[in-house]
Design a protein around this motif. Structure first.
Motif, PDB file in Angstrom:
ATOM      1  N   GLN A  32       0.883  -1.264   0.003  1.00  0.00           N
ATOM      2  CA  GLN A  32      -0.007  -0.071   0.070  1.00  0.00           C
ATOM      3  C   GLN A  32       1.007   1.331   0.040  1.00  0.00           C
ATOM      4  O   GLN A  32       0.600   2.234  -0.556  1.00  0.00           O
ATOM      5  N   TYR A  35       1.464   2.858  -3.438  1.00  0.00           N
ATOM      6  CA  TYR A  35       0.345   3.743  -4.122  1.00  0.00           C
ATOM      7  C   TYR A  35       0.344   5.231  -3.755  1.00  0.00           C
ATOM      8  O   TYR A  35       0.441   5.468  -2.488  1.00  0.00           O
ATOM      9  N   VAL A  39      -5.241   4.137   0.348  1.00  0.00           N
ATOM     10  CA  VAL A  39      -5.592   2.844   0.281  1.00  0.00           C
ATOM     11  C   VAL A  39      -6.197   2.522   1.871  1.00  0.00           C
ATOM     12  O   VAL A  39      -5.598   3.126   2.770  1.00  0.00           O
ATOM     13  N   PHE A 106      -9.533   1.809  -2.648  1.00  0.00           N
ATOM     14  CA  PHE A 106      -9.257   2.856  -2.847  1.00  0.00           C
ATOM     15  C   PHE A 106      -9.971   4.131  -2.298  1.00  0.00           C
ATOM     16  O   PHE A 106     -11.418   3.890  -2.308  1.00  0.00           O
ATOM     17  N   LYS A 125      -9.302  -2.501  -4.136  1.00  0.00           N
ATOM     18  CA  LYS A 125      -8.059  -3.029  -4.439  1.00  0.00           C
ATOM     19  C   LYS A 125      -7.819  -4.386  -4.990  1.00  0.00           C
ATOM     20  O   LYS A 125      -7.830  -5.271  -4.101  1.00  0.00           O
ATOM     21  N   ASP A 127      -5.410  -5.923  -6.870  1.00  0.00           N
ATOM     22  CA  ASP A 127      -3.878  -6.210  -7.385  1.00  0.00           C
ATOM     23  C   ASP A 127      -3.786  -7.764  -7.009  1.00  0.00           C
ATOM     24  O   ASP A 127      -3.011  -8.417  -7.538  1.00  0.00           O
TER      25      ASP A 127
END
Length: 371
Positions: A32, A35, A39, A106, A125, A127
């Motif tokens: 996190q 980013y 988040v 997010f 999120k 990913d």
């Protein structure tokens, strides 16, 4: 001895891939801080009030729910602080989501008002899920297919980079030469994919020649039909979110879609002809040609149906929405399915044309000449 060595290498490969997968997933779950977007992790959910019944003029009924979410910040200067988030979702969840404890989201419009944080949810999120799926594909390719899988994976990566470059070039030219750009890209796609997967040999040459000729022949036939029919029944305006001239963009889509189908069929036929050549080295060109035709006739029907179902499945949800909101079947087909049907028909033409082409190329390169 060879079998033991192969099993040992495969075992080491599996161990390495598993370790890499665990490290990748662990990193993605705790990345996190890398980013720029805020988040947060949801630690508590509370449903507020009773569900609200909603309906429209077509008597479609849905229920909306309100959530009050407690979340903890995972990055930015507010890391570790808690905040309250509000969320509204419906049972159908067409444009909204229901959030649960443990979800990472997010945030947007994050502000600090007198020590109290406020923000809006911008989405999941995701990913971690993407990394797991990517690792699973790589694991299966490398472990089950070995060297062939590694070359196939390499071709996918190279083609993805080429596609991104082509899209960037198209945007730079504002769509002026989109058909020329993607026509060149089609040839490069076929050459790179077949070169990496099959290698520089007769099999690659025959497959590449048949694929390129069959793909562009199918597009040429479709353009002739468009000219004769004055493109009646083709509704380019149904293409969503298009900021360029839709007709060349549609033709580029059709070209790429037809390429995949023709390449698949050509590879199958050529592989069969090469196996036949190895089993019977004295086989004649005529017999190879007839064998290729028979193989093509066996696989082109299922392949055309698969393409048709893929195109139709892509429009399934929007078609249901159109019909449920009072539109007729004809209007729904015209606005959602007509372009997909045309693309599947063009791909079908390419599949049919590729059968004699690839059979002829394979027979010419492999067959024994007879007087």
């Amino acid at each position: 001895m060879f079998q033991q060595s192969w099993l040992k290498r495969r075992s080491w490969l599996m161990v390495i891939l598993i370790i890499v997968g665990i490290i990748s997933v662990g990193f993605t779950m705790h990345n996190q801080r890398f980013y720029h977007r805020p988040v947060a992790k949801i630690v508590k959910t509370v449903t507020v009030g009773k569900p609200r019944r909603t309906s429209d003029q077509f008597k479609n009924v849905d229920y909306q729910h309100d959530q009050r979410l407690t979340a903890v910040m995972l990055n930015s200067r507010y890391r570790g602080r808690h905040l309250i988030l509000n969320n509204t979702y419906s049972d159908s969840q067409p444009m909204d989501q229901r959030f649960r404890v443990g979800n990472q989201v997010f945030l947007s419009q994050l502000h600090d008002h007198n020590g109290t944080l406020s923000a809006n949810i911008a989405g999941y999120k995701r990913d971690v899920i993407l990394v797991v799926l990517a690792w699973l594909v790589i694991f299966l390719l490398l472990v089950m297919m070995g060297k062939a899988g590694s070359w196939a994976l390499t071709s996918v990566v190279v083609n993805a980079l080429l596609f991104m470059f082509a899209v960037t070039l198209d945007l730079h030219n504002n769509g002026e030469h989109i058909l020329a750009i993607f026509s060149i890209l089609t040839v490069i796609f076929a050459f790179v994919s077949l070169l990496l997967v099959l290698g520089p040999n007769k099999k690659m040459l025959a497959t590449f020649s048949a694929t390129v000729i069959g793909t562009f022949a199918a597009l040429g036939v479709s353009l002739l039909v468009f000219s004769w029919t004055h493109e009646r029944g083709i509704y380019y305006e149904s293409m969503q979110y298009v900021t360029q001239v839709p007709r060349p963009l549609f033709l580029a889509e059709t070209l790429l879609g037809s390429l995949g189908a023709v390449m698949d069929e050509s590879s199958d036929i050529i592989a069969t002809l090469f196996e036949l050549k190895q089993l019977e080295p004295e086989v004649t060109s005529r017999r190879l040609f007839m064998s290729g035709r028979n193989v093509g006739k066996s696989i082109m029907g299922p392949l055309i149906n698969v393409l048709f179902l893929i195109f139709m499945a892509d429009t399934f949800t929007s078609s249901l929405l159109y019909i449920k909101n009072g539109n007729s079947w004809g209007y729904t087909f015209a606005m959602n399915m007509s372009l997909g049907t045309v693309q599947s028909l063009v791909s079908g033409i390419g599949i049919v044309l590729a059968v004699p082409l690839v059979s002829a190329f394979g027979a010419f390169l492999l067959g024994r000449r007879t007087k």
